[in-house]
Design a protein around this motif. Structure first.
Motif, PDB file in Angstrom:
ATOM      1  N   GLY A  47      47.542  18.298 -11.630  1.00 20.95           N
ATOM      2  CA  GLY A  47      47.903  18.564 -13.213  1.00 20.95           C
ATOM      3  C   GLY A  47      48.788  20.062 -13.118  1.00 20.95           C
ATOM      4  O   GLY A  47      48.812  20.587 -12.366  1.00 20.95           O
ATOM      5  N   HIS A  48      49.073  20.231 -14.458  1.00 20.50           N
ATOM      6  CA  HIS A  48      49.910  21.553 -14.619  1.00 20.50           C
ATOM      7  C   HIS A  48      49.420  22.440 -15.702  1.00 20.50           C
ATOM      8  O   HIS A  48      49.932  23.640 -15.898  1.00 20.50           O
ATOM      9  CB  HIS A  48      51.412  21.333 -14.742  1.00 20.50           C
ATOM     10  N   PHE A  49      48.362  21.826 -16.357  1.00 19.78           N
ATOM     11  CA  PHE A  49      47.973  22.874 -17.602  1.00 19.78           C
ATOM     12  C   PHE A  49      46.590  23.433 -16.862  1.00 19.78           C
ATOM     13  O   PHE A  49      45.627  23.020 -16.183  1.00 19.78           O
ATOM     14  CB  PHE A  49      47.212  22.052 -18.691  1.00 19.78           C
ATOM     15  N   LYS A  50      46.523  24.729 -16.765  1.00 15.50           N
ATOM     16  CA  LYS A  50      45.416  25.526 -16.283  1.00 15.50           C
ATOM     17  C   LYS A  50      44.284  25.311 -17.121  1.00 15.50           C
ATOM     18  O   LYS A  50      44.185  25.831 -18.314  1.00 15.50           O
ATOM     19  CB  LYS A  50      45.892  27.000 -16.026  1.00 15.50           C
ATOM     20  N   LEU A  51      43.043  25.134 -16.240  1.00 19.27           N
ATOM     21  CA  LEU A  51      41.637  24.917 -16.949  1.00 19.27           C
ATOM     22  C   LEU A  51      40.696  25.967 -16.447  1.00 19.27           C
ATOM     23  O   LEU A  51      40.568  25.979 -15.553  1.00 19.27           O
ATOM     24  CB  LEU A  51      41.319  23.294 -16.431  1.00 19.27           C
ATOM     25  N   LEU A  52      40.084  26.466 -17.421  1.00 21.06           N
ATOM     26  CA  LEU A  52      38.967  27.583 -17.190  1.00 21.06           C
ATOM     27  C   LEU A  52      37.611  27.066 -17.846  1.00 21.06           C
ATOM     28  O   LEU A  52      37.335  26.585 -18.993  1.00 21.06           O
ATOM     29  CB  LEU A  52      39.072  28.823 -17.664  1.00 21.06           C
TER      30      LEU A  52
ATOM     31  N   ARG B  47      35.319  17.541 -14.061  1.00 20.89           N
ATOM     32  CA  ARG B  47      35.478  16.246 -13.530  1.00 20.89           C
ATOM     33  C   ARG B  47      36.075  15.009 -14.340  1.00 20.89           C
ATOM     34  O   ARG B  47      37.334  14.764 -13.957  1.00 20.89           O
ATOM     35  CB  ARG B  47      34.194  15.449 -13.128  1.00 20.89           C
ATOM     36  N   GLY B  48      35.875  15.138 -15.770  1.00 25.01           N
ATOM     37  CA  GLY B  48      36.452  14.497 -16.840  1.00 25.01           C
ATOM     38  C   GLY B  48      37.878  14.897 -17.142  1.00 25.01           C
ATOM     39  O   GLY B  48      38.865  14.105 -16.857  1.00 25.01           O
ATOM     40  N   PHE B  49      38.146  16.195 -17.079  1.00 24.62           N
ATOM     41  CA  PHE B  49      39.451  16.609 -17.466  1.00 24.62           C
ATOM     42  C   PHE B  49      40.255  16.449 -15.910  1.00 24.62           C
ATOM     43  O   PHE B  49      41.759  16.251 -16.271  1.00 24.62           O
ATOM     44  CB  PHE B  49      39.189  18.100 -17.824  1.00 24.62           C
ATOM     45  N   LEU B  50      40.095  16.649 -14.907  1.00 28.56           N
ATOM     46  CA  LEU B  50      40.809  16.612 -13.618  1.00 28.56           C
ATOM     47  C   LEU B  50      41.129  15.267 -13.572  1.00 28.56           C
ATOM     48  O   LEU B  50      42.171  14.745 -13.114  1.00 28.56           O
ATOM     49  CB  LEU B  50      40.102  17.113 -12.530  1.00 28.56           C
ATOM     50  N   ASP B  51      40.036  14.094 -14.081  1.00 29.02           N
ATOM     51  CA  ASP B  51      40.556  13.056 -13.993  1.00 29.02           C
ATOM     52  C   ASP B  51      41.527  12.392 -14.866  1.00 29.02           C
ATOM     53  O   ASP B  51      42.334  11.498 -14.743  1.00 29.02           O
ATOM     54  CB  ASP B  51      39.265  12.095 -14.250  1.00 29.02           C
ATOM     55  N   ASP B  52      41.991  13.192 -15.833  1.00 31.73           N
ATOM     56  CA  ASP B  52      42.850  12.638 -16.809  1.00 31.73           C
ATOM     57  C   ASP B  52      44.202  12.800 -15.899  1.00 31.73           C
ATOM     58  O   ASP B  52      45.280  12.353 -16.406  1.00 31.73           O
ATOM     59  CB  ASP B  52      42.881  13.645 -18.106  1.00 31.73           C
ATOM     60  N   GLY B  53      44.223  13.770 -14.915  1.00 28.93           N
ATOM     61  CA  GLY B  53      45.588  14.013 -14.177  1.00 28.93           C
ATOM     62  C   GLY B  53      46.402  15.134 -14.841  1.00 28.93           C
ATOM     63  O   GLY B  53      47.377  15.438 -13.983  1.00 28.93           O
TER      64      GLY B  53
ATOM     65  N   LEU C 136      33.220  10.933 -21.027  1.00 35.56           N
ATOM     66  CA  LEU C 136      33.384  11.404 -22.478  1.00 35.56           C
ATOM     67  C   LEU C 136      34.333  12.593 -22.109  1.00 35.56           C
ATOM     68  O   LEU C 136      35.232  12.744 -23.082  1.00 35.56           O
ATOM     69  CB  LEU C 136      32.071  11.870 -22.793  1.00 35.56           C
ATOM     70  N   ALA C 137      34.362  13.424 -21.252  1.00 38.76           N
ATOM     71  CA  ALA C 137      35.097  14.631 -21.175  1.00 38.76           C
ATOM     72  C   ALA C 137      36.564  14.079 -21.003  1.00 38.76           C
ATOM     73  O   ALA C 137      37.529  14.661 -21.468  1.00 38.76           O
ATOM     74  CB  ALA C 137      34.742  15.484 -19.986  1.00 38.76           C
ATOM     75  N   ARG C 138      36.600  12.880 -20.242  1.00 37.65           N
ATOM     76  CA  ARG C 138      38.062  12.398 -19.674  1.00 37.65           C
ATOM     77  C   ARG C 138      38.768  11.918 -21.075  1.00 37.65           C
ATOM     78  O   ARG C 138      39.932  12.323 -21.544  1.00 37.65           O
ATOM     79  CB  ARG C 138      38.209  11.462 -18.885  1.00 37.65           C
ATOM     80  N   ALA C 139      37.812  11.724 -22.154  1.00 40.53           N
ATOM     81  CA  ALA C 139      38.329  10.890 -23.294  1.00 40.53           C
ATOM     82  C   ALA C 139      38.965  12.071 -24.009  1.00 40.53           C
ATOM     83  O   ALA C 139      40.126  12.058 -24.827  1.00 40.53           O
ATOM     84  CB  ALA C 139      37.363  10.246 -24.085  1.00 40.53           C
ATOM     85  N   VAL C 140      37.997  13.408 -24.121  1.00 39.60           N
ATOM     86  CA  VAL C 140      38.594  14.521 -24.861  1.00 39.60           C
ATOM     87  C   VAL C 140      39.779  15.175 -24.278  1.00 39.60           C
ATOM     88  O   VAL C 140      40.913  15.452 -24.755  1.00 39.60           O
ATOM     89  CB  VAL C 140      37.470  15.637 -24.867  1.00 39.60           C
ATOM     90  N   ALA C 141      39.811  15.017 -22.653  1.00 41.07           N
ATOM     91  CA  ALA C 141      41.137  15.451 -22.065  1.00 41.07           C
ATOM     92  C   ALA C 141      42.322  14.975 -22.521  1.00 41.07           C
ATOM     93  O   ALA C 141      43.454  15.665 -22.521  1.00 41.07           O
ATOM     94  CB  ALA C 141      40.832  15.678 -20.721  1.00 41.07           C
ATOM     95  N   GLY C 142      42.463  13.557 -22.805  1.00 39.89           N
ATOM     96  CA  GLY C 142      43.529  12.827 -23.275  1.00 39.89           C
ATOM     97  C   GLY C 142      44.132  13.372 -24.539  1.00 39.89           C
ATOM     98  O   GLY C 142      45.282  13.637 -24.432  1.00 39.89           O
TER      99      GLY C 142
END
Length: 370
Positions: A2-7, A18-24, A355-361
């Motif tokens: 991915g290219h958006f920086k996550l903290l 895990r959910g946010f990185l799975d979003d790609g 759940l985190a992946r859904a929010v990440a999308g």
């Protein structure tokens, strides 16, 4: 990548990451977690060198990196219906550190996760005030969503408050992918049968007793137990005969209220109507109830394995750590560090990755639109 920086602050074992990185669309650039074993788990999964995982008090986290997004869920015990709900509980003030990190990271968005009850606390109103005119996050506008993890493919009914703050525009509510009574393209809730017997991780009811394998690793100059794979966590406790007899009386969907008088604890006899979930057995055809940190103790809630009859051998034990991790939405990619009690806390406190992946999308869509 991915290219958006996550903290990730209050990162725990990394369920949200895990959910946010799975979003790609995201890459991890930092994490803060005061519990050393949980921080070691996080680093083992997302930061193998430990270079950007800060294992300490967030108040001491001063080298804040630039990020597009800050995510986190401060400890919820101060807000939880199971706790004392003391307004002076220091854990209720950690949201202020979250606000500081958002400001110092120059993030364009944040995602704040907590228990359902958080939306009814004074701290919730203070957070909203911080993101309004004159507040520390005055250039952010917040949206509040009440989301059930089961609606996004988690085999667990777990309702959370999700607050999304943005200074680049609003997001849409994450679209549900699963439902109790599905319509159209929406799928049915993932049941425990789906999760344990037909999912990507098949966990047989038969387990070994007592201990994880002997293993330790160095994490930032400390020795921590692990790393353990998911199947290393598929172990149970040893129960005395009276406990096993109690569990054998409890059918799926039932609880300690089904026990004959002679098998009830004296305190239960004095209070026959209270704590109706205690010593409860789960159902194969439904998602689990909310997993908590002491899921391995049947006396703490509805945590007995769902297998009772239906042509199979009766299983009279609580969920194993591996089963609880699967109920939270973790798979075999995730590795774990810590003692049995420490890993149980990590699992029970985690944000379910689905759940985190859904929010990440929806967050990624907003960041892409600018």
């Amino acid at each position: 990548m991915g290219h958006f920086k996550l903290l990730d602050v209050f990162a725990g074992c990394g369920g949200m990451t895990r959910g946010f990185l799975d979003d790609g669309e995201f890459v991890s650039v930092g994490a803060v977690e005061v519990d050393r074993s949980a921080a070691a788990t996080y680093a083992a999964n997302f930061d193998p060198t430990g270079g950007h995982t800060f294992a300490g008090d967030i108040a001491d986290y001063t080298n804040v990196p630039r990020a597009d997004l800050v995510i986190g869920g401060p400890p919820c015990q101060g807000f939880s219906a199971l706790g004392k709900r003391d307004p002076e509980d220091v854990r209720n003030q950690l949201w202020r550190e979250f606000v500081r990190v958002v400001r110092e990271s120059d993030a364009r968005m944040f995602v704040f996760e907590n228990v359902d009850r958080f939306a009814k606390t004074p701290e919730f109103e203070l957070l909203r005030t911080a993101a309004s005119n004159g507040g520390e996050l005055a250039d952010f506008r917040t949206q509040v969503f009440r989301l059930n993890a089961a609606d996004f493919g988690t085999p667990q009914k777990r309702i959370r408050t999700i607050i999304i703050g943005s200074r680049i525009g609003p997001v849409v509510e994450p679209p549900v992918t699963h439902a109790k009574n599905p319509i159209g393209d929406v799928l049915r809730w993932v049941s425990l049968r789906d999760a344990f017997l037909a999912g990507p991780v098949v966990l047989e009811p038969g387990v070994r007793d007592e201990w994880f394998p002997e293993s330790t690793a160095d994490f930032q100059n400390f020795q921590v137990p692990g790393p353990f794979k998911l199947r290393d966590l598929h172990v149970t406790r040893r129960y005395d005969l009276t406990s096993e007899i109690r569990y054998a009386h409890i059918a799926p969907g039932k609880s300690r209220l089904q026990l004959p008088v002679e098998l009830q604890y004296p305190c239960w006899r004095k209070n026959p109507a209270g704590a109706s979930d205690v010593l409860g057995r789960l159902r194969w055809d439904q998602p689990a109830v909310t997993i908590r940190t002491e899921f391995f103790k049947p006396e703490k809630g509805r945590f007995l394995h769902p297998q009772w009859e239906n042509g199979g051998e009766q299983v009279n034990r609580a969920l194993t750590h591996a089963e609880a991790a699967v109920v939270q939405g973790f798979d075999e990619r995730h590795v774990w560090h810590g003692t049995k009690a420490e890993i149980a806390r990590q699992i029970g406190n985690a944000v379910p990755p689905p759940l985190a992946r859904a929010v990440a999308g929806v967050v990624a869509d907003r960041l892409q639109a600018g």
